[in-house]
Scaffold this motif. Structure first.
Motif, PDB file in Angstrom:
ATOM      1  N   SER A 156     -90.822 -38.075  75.961  1.00 49.31           N
ATOM      2  CA  SER A 156     -89.612 -38.700  75.413  1.00 49.31           C
ATOM      3  C   SER A 156     -89.045 -37.862  74.271  1.00 49.31           C
ATOM      4  O   SER A 156     -89.773 -37.135  73.582  1.00 49.31           O
ATOM      5  N   ASN A 176     -86.381 -41.218  77.898  1.00 50.12           N
ATOM      6  CA  ASN A 176     -87.756 -41.495  78.296  1.00 50.12           C
ATOM      7  C   ASN A 176     -88.027 -40.958  79.691  1.00 50.12           C
ATOM      8  O   ASN A 176     -87.102 -40.727  80.479  1.00 50.12           O
ATOM      9  N   TYR A 191     -77.184 -42.474  69.082  1.00 49.37           N
ATOM     10  CA  TYR A 191     -78.494 -42.015  69.544  1.00 49.37           C
ATOM     11  C   TYR A 191     -78.539 -41.978  71.074  1.00 49.37           C
ATOM     12  O   TYR A 191     -77.845 -42.731  71.752  1.00 49.37           O
ATOM     13  N   SER A 219     -79.865 -37.453  68.203  1.00 52.55           N
ATOM     14  CA  SER A 219     -78.986 -38.112  67.248  1.00 52.55           C
ATOM     15  C   SER A 219     -77.677 -37.345  67.154  1.00 52.55           C
ATOM     16  O   SER A 219     -77.655 -36.120  67.323  1.00 52.55           O
ATOM     17  N   GLY A 260     -82.173 -33.200  67.458  1.00 51.33           N
ATOM     18  CA  GLY A 260     -83.271 -33.901  68.108  1.00 51.33           C
ATOM     19  C   GLY A 260     -83.776 -33.272  69.389  1.00 51.33           C
ATOM     20  O   GLY A 260     -84.751 -33.749  69.971  1.00 51.33           O
ATOM     21  N   ARG A 314     -85.589 -38.318  71.279  1.00 50.00           N
ATOM     22  CA  ARG A 314     -84.427 -39.079  70.820  1.00 50.00           C
ATOM     23  C   ARG A 314     -83.426 -38.128  70.186  1.00 50.00           C
ATOM     24  O   ARG A 314     -83.749 -37.468  69.190  1.00 50.00           O
ATOM     25  N   GLN A 348     -81.833 -42.178  73.426  1.00 50.79           N
ATOM     26  CA  GLN A 348     -83.275 -42.235  73.649  1.00 50.79           C
ATOM     27  C   GLN A 348     -83.538 -41.835  75.082  1.00 50.79           C
ATOM     28  O   GLN A 348     -83.032 -42.479  76.010  1.00 50.79           O
TER      29      GLN A 348
END
Length: 124
Positions: A16, A83, A79, A20, A7, A18, A81
């Motif tokens: 952003s 941002n 995960y 994995s 990712g 994400r 994430q």
């Protein structure tokens, strides 16, 4: 346990991504999972961790309110994430698994299994 991180990529500041982390065995739910990162010329540093059940998460101060760690135990995947990325987030990101105690959750040596890393580059 084999871990495969993916990712990463190149993104502009404010964007952003994400990440994995997929586990090879159906035992991911047995471990605390964490993300670490290492920038060129710097030591590997803790980013975030999530306990086995997913009920408790921990973050280094620099990513709080910007990053979210989560896990899907049936899918054996964790995960991250990310941002509002900043240039200082540029690093190779690694996922890790271990039977850690709370006092060691930010310590890389507390994790027995590591993924190969995925590059995140944030341009200004």
């Amino acid at each position: 346990v084999q871990l495969q991180a993916s990712g990463g990529g190149l993104v502009q500041a404010g964007g952003s991504l994400r990440l994995s982390c997929a586990a090879s065995a159906r035992t991911l739910s047995s471990y605390t999972m964490a993300w670490f990162r290492q920038a060129p010329g710097k030591e590997r540093e803790f980013v975030a961790a999530i306990r086995r059940s997913g009920g408790y998460t921990y973050y280094t101060d620099s990513v709080k309110s910007r990053f979210i760690v989560s896990r899907d135990n049936p899918k054996n995947t964790v995960y991250l994430q990310m941002n509002n990325l900043k240039p200082e987030d540029t690093a190779v990101y690694y996922c890790a698994a271990g039977n850690t105690i709370l006092s060691s959750i930010q310590t890389s040596t507390a994790y027995a299994y590591w993924g190969q890393g995925t590059q995140v580059t944030v341009s200004s």
